[in-house]
Design a protein around this motif. Structure first.
Motif, PDB file in Angstrom:
ATOM      1  N   PRO A 198      -9.014   9.600   0.512  1.00 11.15           N
ATOM      2  CA  PRO A 198      -8.584   8.279   1.015  1.00 11.15           C
ATOM      3  C   PRO A 198      -7.064   8.193   1.143  1.00 11.15           C
ATOM      4  O   PRO A 198      -6.324   8.534   0.212  1.00 11.15           O
ATOM      5  CB  PRO A 198      -9.111   7.320  -0.053  1.00 11.15           C
ATOM      6  CG  PRO A 198      -9.122   8.129  -1.309  1.00 11.15           C
ATOM      7  CD  PRO A 198      -9.418   9.556  -0.908  1.00 11.15           C
ATOM      8  N   LEU A 199      -6.607   7.750   2.277  1.00 12.85           N
ATOM      9  CA  LEU A 199      -5.186   7.518   2.521  1.00 12.85           C
ATOM     10  C   LEU A 199      -4.999   6.098   3.055  1.00 12.85           C
ATOM     11  O   LEU A 199      -5.901   5.548   3.699  1.00 12.85           O
ATOM     12  CB  LEU A 199      -4.623   8.531   3.529  1.00 12.85           C
ATOM     13  CG  LEU A 199      -4.622  10.003   3.109  1.00 12.85           C
ATOM     14  CD1 LEU A 199      -4.101  10.871   4.258  1.00 12.85           C
ATOM     15  CD2 LEU A 199      -3.788  10.229   1.856  1.00 12.85           C
ATOM     16  N   ASP A 200      -3.836   5.565   2.791  1.00 15.86           N
ATOM     17  CA  ASP A 200      -3.524   4.190   3.207  1.00 15.86           C
ATOM     18  C   ASP A 200      -2.256   4.215   4.047  1.00 15.86           C
ATOM     19  O   ASP A 200      -1.189   4.584   3.550  1.00 15.86           O
ATOM     20  CB  ASP A 200      -3.352   3.308   1.969  1.00 15.86           C
ATOM     21  CG  ASP A 200      -3.163   1.843   2.320  1.00 15.86           C
ATOM     22  OD1 ASP A 200      -3.280   1.501   3.507  1.00 15.86           O
ATOM     23  OD2 ASP A 200      -2.898   1.055   1.400  1.00 15.86           O
ATOM     24  N   LEU A 201      -2.363   3.831   5.325  1.00 12.23           N
ATOM     25  CA  LEU A 201      -1.198   3.731   6.209  1.00 12.23           C
ATOM     26  C   LEU A 201      -0.780   2.265   6.301  1.00 12.23           C
ATOM     27  O   LEU A 201      -1.610   1.398   6.633  1.00 12.23           O
ATOM     28  CB  LEU A 201      -1.510   4.268   7.612  1.00 12.23           C
ATOM     29  CG  LEU A 201      -1.248   5.773   7.841  1.00 12.23           C
ATOM     30  CD1 LEU A 201      -2.238   6.597   7.033  1.00 12.23           C
ATOM     31  CD2 LEU A 201      -1.330   6.123   9.313  1.00 12.23           C
ATOM     32  N   LYS A 202       0.490   1.993   6.014  1.00 11.67           N
ATOM     33  CA  LYS A 202       0.996   0.626   6.014  1.00 11.67           C
ATOM     34  C   LYS A 202       2.071   0.473   7.083  1.00 11.67           C
ATOM     35  O   LYS A 202       2.949   1.325   7.205  1.00 11.67           O
ATOM     36  CB  LYS A 202       1.566   0.251   4.641  1.00 11.67           C
ATOM     37  CG  LYS A 202       0.522   0.254   3.526  1.00 11.67           C
ATOM     38  CD  LYS A 202       1.131  -0.163   2.197  1.00 11.67           C
ATOM     39  CE  LYS A 202       0.082  -0.166   1.101  1.00 11.67           C
ATOM     40  NZ  LYS A 202       0.651  -0.590  -0.211  1.00 11.67           N
TER      41      LYS A 202
END
Length: 251
Positions: A198-202
């Motif tokens: 899981p990765l989170d791009l903001k």
């Protein structure tokens, strides 16, 4: 014997002074024989009647000023609300959206000081769905990649103008360095063995809205894309298995 008794009248001298002083009926007599004086009657104080002063003219003027001020404020609120409603009906504003097209890792490893160094290449598409609204992307926009609570890398968004109903693809190079990277690297390797990382791009993008010839005040678009990728191997093709993006406007 009764017949022999006679009644002799007594002569009274009317000019002689009376032997006792004359006293008014109900008056008392002192020891010397003179009538005693009554104490003066007790006088009860009469409450003073205080007349209220008429209100000053200044207070009336102050009340009128307050009423006029409140009325003007209410009128201004109504006018602004009506104008906002008209603008909304005319322009039908919608938030822009973003999608992640591809993700490539150029470098991901540990430095000699055990910090984690990362280089990502990301391609995203910015979509402006509005028919009558243009968007100016101002200086200071950022895109960052996170794993859990650790920021892996980030980079700047370019400055550009996006016209009506326009889609623009952006190619961004992201770099970053994280302290205490040994534990983070171990966690990433463990997730990579499952094939689901899981990765989170903001996204934090300051923008200005263009309505016709009018450029409005700058606002911020805050976006977040939750990604699931299959691996984080450098220079390998990375498959995006899932993507869920949401955006909001911050004034």
């Amino acid at each position: 014997m009764a017949e022999n008794q006679r009644i002799h009248p007594v002569a009274v001298d009317v000019e002689a002074p009376p032997t006792t002083p004359l006293v008014r009926p109900g008056a008392s007599v002192s020891e010397k024989g003179s009538p005693a004086r009554r104490p003066p009657p007790v006088r009860r104080p009469i409450p003073a009647i205080i007349h209220a002063k008429p209100p000053k003219r200044a207070s009336c003027c102050c009340c009128k000023c307050v009423c006029w001020t409140i009325s003007l404020l209410l009128l201004l609120i109504i006018i602004v609300g009506a104008a906002a409603g008209v603008l909304y009906l005319v322009f039908r504003p919608k938030l822009p959206s973003y999608s992640v097209d591809s993700l490539k890792i150029s470098s991901l490893g540990l430095n000699p000081d055990m910090s984690l160094y990362a280089e990502f290449d990301v391609k995203i598409t910015a979509d402006n769905p509005n028919e009558k609204i243009g968007i100016y992307y101002e200086k200071g926009g950022r895109l960052s990649v996170w794993y859990a609570d650790a920021k892996l890398c980030d980079g700047s968004l370019p400055e550009f103008y996006q016209g009506h109903r326009n889609k623009t693809q952006l190619h961004l190079a992201l770099t970053g360095q994280t302290q205490y990277g040994s534990g983070l690297m171990t966690a990433l390797q463990e997730r990579q063995q499952t094939g689901r990382i899981p990765l989170d791009l903001k996204v934090d993008a300051p923008v200005a809205i263009k309505l016709g010839m009018l450029k409005l005040k700058k606002v911020r678009i805050l976006g977040q894309c939750m990604l699931v990728v299959d691996n984080l191997s450098a220079n390998n093709s990375i498959s995006i298995k899932a993507s869920n993006c949401s955006f909001r406007l911050k004034l």
